[in-house]
Design an enzyme around this catalytic site. Structure first.
Site, short mmCIF file in Angstrom:
data_model
loop_
_atom_site.label_atom_id
_atom_site.label_comp_id
_atom_site.label_asym_id
_atom_site.label_seq_id
_atom_site.Cartn_x
_atom_site.Cartn_y
_atom_site.Cartn_z
N ARG A 117 0.78 -1.34 -0.07
CA ARG A 117 -0.10 -0.02 0.05
C ARG A 117 0.84 1.26 -0.09
NH1 ARG A 117 -3.11 -3.19 3.82
NH2 ARG A 117 -4.59 -4.14 2.58
N LYS A 139 3.23 11.29 -11.46
CA LYS A 139 2.25 10.38 -12.24
C LYS A 139 3.17 9.20 -12.35
CE LYS A 139 -0.52 13.62 -14.81
NZ LYS A 139 -0.68 14.11 -16.23
N GLU A 181 9.54 17.54 -25.32
CA GLU A 181 8.90 17.94 -24.12
C GLU A 181 9.26 19.23 -23.42
OE1 GLU A 181 6.14 16.54 -22.93
OE2 GLU A 181 6.39 14.21 -23.04
N LYS A 223 7.70 22.63 -14.51
CA LYS A 223 6.93 21.65 -14.03
C LYS A 223 6.81 21.58 -12.38
CE LYS A 223 5.66 16.80 -14.39
NZ LYS A 223 5.59 15.96 -15.11
N GLU A 233 -3.92 17.23 -10.83
CA GLU A 233 -4.41 17.47 -12.36
C GLU A 233 -5.89 17.80 -12.19
OE1 GLU A 233 -2.58 15.81 -15.87
OE2 GLU A 233 -4.34 16.01 -16.84
N ARG A 237 -2.48 21.81 -14.51
CA ARG A 237 -1.50 20.70 -14.54
C ARG A 237 -1.79 20.03 -16.13
NH1 ARG A 237 1.34 15.71 -11.04
NH2 ARG A 237 2.54 15.09 -12.99
N ASN A 241 -0.12 18.78 -20.94
CA ASN A 241 -0.60 17.86 -22.00
C ASN A 241 -0.75 18.15 -23.30
OD1 ASN A 241 -0.64 15.27 -20.19
ND2 ASN A 241 -2.44 16.49 -19.32
N HIS A 244 -0.50 16.05 -26.45
CA HIS A 244 -0.50 14.63 -25.76
C HIS A 244 -1.76 13.88 -26.35
CE1 HIS A 244 2.95 15.84 -23.64
NE2 HIS A 244 2.99 14.53 -22.98
N HIS A 248 -0.88 10.77 -28.11
CA HIS A 248 -1.33 9.20 -27.44
C HIS A 248 -2.01 8.33 -28.47
CE1 HIS A 248 -0.96 10.69 -22.97
NE2 HIS A 248 0.18 10.45 -23.54
N HIS A 261 7.32 8.14 -27.64
CA HIS A 261 6.35 9.19 -27.01
C HIS A 261 6.73 10.54 -27.23
CE1 HIS A 261 3.74 11.01 -24.05
NE2 HIS A 261 4.85 11.66 -23.51
P1 NAD Z 1 12.14 5.02 -22.36
O1 NAD Z 1 11.93 4.80 -20.90
O2 NAD Z 1 11.61 3.81 -23.22
O3 NAD Z 1 13.75 5.20 -22.73
C1 NAD Z 1 14.13 5.44 -24.13
C2 NAD Z 1 15.25 4.26 -24.41
O4 NAD Z 1 16.31 4.86 -24.08
C3 NAD Z 1 15.00 3.06 -24.10
O5 NAD Z 1 15.34 2.13 -25.07
C4 NAD Z 1 15.97 3.08 -22.87
O6 NAD Z 1 16.42 1.78 -22.59
C5 NAD Z 1 17.11 4.04 -23.31
N1 NAD Z 1 17.88 4.56 -22.55
C6 NAD Z 1 17.45 5.10 -21.35
N2 NAD Z 1 18.37 5.81 -20.75
C7 NAD Z 1 19.76 5.52 -21.49
C8 NAD Z 1 20.92 6.15 -21.56
N3 NAD Z 1 21.38 6.87 -20.48
N4 NAD Z 1 21.78 5.55 -22.45
C9 NAD Z 1 21.23 4.82 -23.41
N5 NAD Z 1 20.08 4.40 -23.46
C10 NAD Z 1 19.14 4.89 -22.48
O7 NAD Z 1 11.48 6.55 -22.90
P2 NAD Z 1 11.30 7.71 -22.16
O8 NAD Z 1 11.38 8.58 -23.46
O9 NAD Z 1 12.50 8.31 -21.46
O10 NAD Z 1 9.95 7.96 -21.59
C11 NAD Z 1 8.86 7.58 -22.42
C12 NAD Z 1 7.81 7.02 -21.24
O11 NAD Z 1 7.59 8.21 -20.43
C13 NAD Z 1 6.24 6.94 -21.81
O12 NAD Z 1 5.83 5.70 -21.16
C14 NAD Z 1 5.41 7.89 -21.31
O13 NAD Z 1 4.12 7.65 -21.34
C15 NAD Z 1 6.17 8.36 -19.90
N6 NAD Z 1 6.00 9.59 -19.74
C16 NAD Z 1 5.37 9.91 -18.28
C17 NAD Z 1 5.34 11.08 -17.77
C18 NAD Z 1 4.73 11.24 -16.11
O14 NAD Z 1 4.62 12.68 -16.08
N7 NAD Z 1 4.84 10.26 -15.54
C19 NAD Z 1 5.58 12.16 -18.56
C20 NAD Z 1 6.21 11.93 -19.82
C21 NAD Z 1 6.26 10.77 -20.43
N1 GLY Z 2 3.62 15.05 -18.32
C1 GLY Z 2 2.31 15.64 -17.85
C2 GLY Z 2 2.32 15.61 -16.29
O1 GLY Z 2 3.21 15.28 -15.55
O2 GLY Z 2 1.44 16.22 -15.81
#
Ligand code: NAD
Ligand code: GLY
Length: 358
Positions: A117, A139, A181, A223, A233, A237, A241, A244, A248, A261
């Site tokens: 939890r 998030k 972003e 942010k 949100e 907030r 997006n 997005h 998405h 993404h």
């Molecule tokens: P990812 O986590 O898939 O990483 C991208 C690629 O880079 C992967 O193949 C990973 O293994 C590789 N990688 C990571 N760090 C590395 C490094 N230092 N050197 C070499 N390779 C490396 O993608 P991302 O773009 O980091 O994140 C996208 C995700 O984040 C999506 O799922 C999206 O929905 C989510 N997201 C969440 C929020 C939030 O607020 N929580 C906001 C924006 C995006």
């Molecule tokens: N990436 C959008 C948020 O964190 O709200």
């Protein structure tokens, strides 16, 4: 090293930004009990797992290495984290550490929100995208075949460590995805930052460490302000997006992982700018500026050729911003000023969809 604070009362936490941040001083104070589980993936772990382990305090350290990719951001893979926590008998004072990009960060955060939890977790984002966005703000979650990030929770980390040097190993395409972003923050909140990004985009693409540090700092600063005002949100907030809802839809339609993404967000942002122009809110010059900066960051500006307006409408209908069946979009009143609105002529939305997908 620069420090920002996400101000959430007794759940406030620091974001450290700089180089060579993997050190005991930045981690030990945020590890609560005597157990740590590092969650990483098969790409990032060989690069940074040993380095991270070598600076952790003398506690029980376990790890779980997940397959790499957005297509593995699923409930099934999350179970591997719970299996490991239970096999290694982690208790409620354990600390999870996310070592990876946004996929690992979102999954680790969600695992931490659910395990017994709710336990502590630390974000060590290793992509530009995760350093400027996903590691901050709490998030967390996983995808469902019917919609992206549809299963999740708000759960804030104890600390975020954005170490710019780890970006050296990041593929170019991933760096550009992160820049989408960063550009978003300029378009939504800060036209001066947008000007700065235009002036410095070639240096950013060329991985100049001090330019990247500034871009990460300003993005996280914006942010952190927004999250402090509207953690769950219910208002401002949502502006984060921008692009997005369209993005998405692209990610879901193309199959998770095929479009990055950030790439989908780049095209989605151009589509939002197109609709804003059709509404008469921004000029054609403004629209061209949005297209140009995305291109400077080596990002796509056209939707996948096989998508239809109907694909977009169907997938956008499951967006989290839909209320009572009413689609709400983030659109631009000006560059540097976004709004969330359902006040748009559906005929103009249809024109945008037809322009980008037919
Ligand atoms: P990812 O986590 O898939 O990483 C991208 C690629 O880079 C992967 O193949 C990973 O293994 C590789 N990688 C990571 N760090 C590395 C490094 N230092 N050197 C070499 N390779 C490396 O993608 P991302 O773009 O980091 O994140 C996208 C995700 O984040 C999506 O799922 C999206 O929905 C989510 N997201 C969440 C929020 C939030 O607020 N929580 C906001 C924006 C995006
Ligand atoms: N990436 C959008 C948020 O964190 O709200």
């Amino acid at each position: 090293m620069q420090t920002l604070n996400v101000d959430l009362g007794d759940r406030s936490y620091p974001i450290f930004i700089g180089t060579d941040l993997f050190c005991s001083d930045n981690l030990a104070p945020y590890i609560r009990g005597n157990q740590v589980l590092i969650v990483s993936n098969e790409t990032v772990a060989p690069l940074y797992l040993d380095q991270l382990k070598s600076v952790l305090p003398p506690v029980q350290i376990d790890d779980v290495i997940l397959p790499d990719g957005e297509q593995f951001k699923t409930l099934e893979q999350l179970n591997a984290v719970f299996d490991r926590l239970l096999e290694c008998r982690h208790n409620r004072t354990t600390t999870l550490i996310a070592l990876g990009g946004g996929v690992i960060g979102d999954m680790t955060g969600f695992a931490a929100a659910c395990y017994q939890r709710g336990v502590n977790f630390i974000q060590i984002p290793t992509t530009l995208l995760s350093q400027v966005d996903s590691s901050v703000g709490g998030k967390t979650g996983v995808n469902h075949p019917l919609g992206k990030n549809m299963i999740g929770a708000f759960h804030q980390p104890q600390v975020v460590l954005a170490s710019v040097d780890v970006l050296r190993t990041l593929p170019d395409r991933e760096l550009s995805a992160g820049l989408a972003e960063v550009i978003k923050y300029g378009l939504v909140y800060d036209d001066c930052f947008l000007d700065w990004l235009e002036e410095n985009m070639s240096g950013l693409v060329g991985r100049d460490a001090s330019l990247l540090s500034h871009a990460i700092y300003r993005s996280c600063e914006l942010k952190a302000e927004v999250v402090a005002q509207d953690e769950k949100e219910s208002g401002v907030r949502a502006l984060l997006n921008l692009g997005h809802t369209f993005g998405h839809a692209i990610e879901s339609c193309q199959g998770y992982g095929n479009w990055l993404h950030g790439e989908a967000v780049a095209v989605g942002t151009v589509m939002a700018a197109d609709l804003s122009q059709r509404l008469g809110w921004i000029s054609s010059d403004d629209y061209q500026r949005v297209v140009r900066i995305m291109k400077m960051a080596n990002l796509p500006v056209e939707a996948p050729q096989d998508m239809t307006p109907e694909n977009f409408m169907t997938l956008m209908a499951v967006d989290k911003k839909v209320i009572d069946g009413q689609l709400r979009l983030i659109l631009l009143k000006a560059l540097g000023k976004a709004v969330v609105t359902d006040q748009f002529d559906p005929v103009l939305l249809q024109q945008t969809l037809t322009r980008f997908a037919s």
